[in-house]
Design a protein around this motif. Structure first.
Motif, PDB file in Angstrom:
ATOM      1  N   ARG A  64      11.797  -1.340  16.667  1.00 45.94           N
ATOM      2  CA  ARG A  64      11.118  -0.580  17.732  1.00 45.94           C
ATOM      3  C   ARG A  64      12.109   0.306  18.483  1.00 45.94           C
ATOM      4  O   ARG A  64      11.801   1.443  18.833  1.00 45.94           O
ATOM      5  N   ASP A  65      13.299  -0.222  18.725  1.00 40.36           N
ATOM      6  CA  ASP A  65      14.336   0.586  19.389  1.00 40.36           C
ATOM      7  C   ASP A  65      14.776   1.745  18.489  1.00 40.36           C
ATOM      8  O   ASP A  65      14.986   2.859  18.955  1.00 40.36           O
ATOM      9  N   TYR A 124      20.703   0.333  16.010  1.00 38.89           N
ATOM     10  CA  TYR A 124      19.476  -0.462  16.091  1.00 38.89           C
ATOM     11  C   TYR A 124      18.985  -0.866  14.701  1.00 38.89           C
ATOM     12  O   TYR A 124      18.498  -1.983  14.523  1.00 38.89           O
ATOM     13  N   ARG A 143      16.515  -3.961  15.005  1.00 37.56           N
ATOM     14  CA  ARG A 143      15.703  -3.709  16.208  1.00 37.56           C
ATOM     15  C   ARG A 143      14.884  -2.453  15.937  1.00 37.56           C
ATOM     16  O   ARG A 143      15.224  -1.351  16.356  1.00 37.56           O
ATOM     17  N   ARG A 198      12.175   4.419  18.635  1.00 39.38           N
ATOM     18  CA  ARG A 198      12.294   5.230  19.862  1.00 39.38           C
ATOM     19  C   ARG A 198      13.367   6.307  19.707  1.00 39.38           C
ATOM     20  O   ARG A 198      13.208   7.429  20.186  1.00 39.38           O
ATOM     21  N   GLN A 199      14.452   5.967  19.032  1.00 37.24           N
ATOM     22  CA  GLN A 199      15.515   6.950  18.825  1.00 37.24           C
ATOM     23  C   GLN A 199      15.054   8.048  17.861  1.00 37.24           C
ATOM     24  O   GLN A 199      15.376   9.225  18.058  1.00 37.24           O
TER      25      GLN A 199
END
Length: 105
Positions: A36-37, A29, A34, A40-41
């Protein structure tokens, strides 16, 4: 050397596999921008292994990039608490100072 190979070739447990997969997703990501992705990780990594100090830093940097400066400051402050001797302490301190100045506090 033989012990190192044995350790490297030892079977991984479910937690280790999840950490590796999540780290790989985070990297993918980030390469794709990316953010935001990727964030999240990072959050998943911290749920799985809160002792991963560098993930607190990465979380703060990603939050700052996303414009959430208040949350970024908290994550970066936590990183500095956990890693007061890290090589990047001066740079993170300066970034925090700039964030506070940009808020006008």
């Amino acid at each position: 050397p033989r012990e190192a190979w044995a350790l490297a070739l030892a079977p991984s447990d479910a937690r280790q596999i999840l950490l590796r997969m999540t780290t790989n997703l985070k990297g993918s990501y980030l390469r794709l921008r990316r953010l935001r992705d990727a964030l999240r990780q990072v959050d998943r990594l911290l749920l799985l292994a809160p002792e991963l100090v560098g993930e607190h830093r990465d979380r703060g940097l990603l939050l700052a990039e996303a414009g959430d400066l208040i949350a970024a400051e908290g994550a970066l402050a936590r990183y500095l608490e956990l890693a007061p001797e890290a090589a990047d302490v001066a740079a993170i301190d300066e970034l925090l100072r700039q964030m506070v100045l940009s808020r006008g506090d």
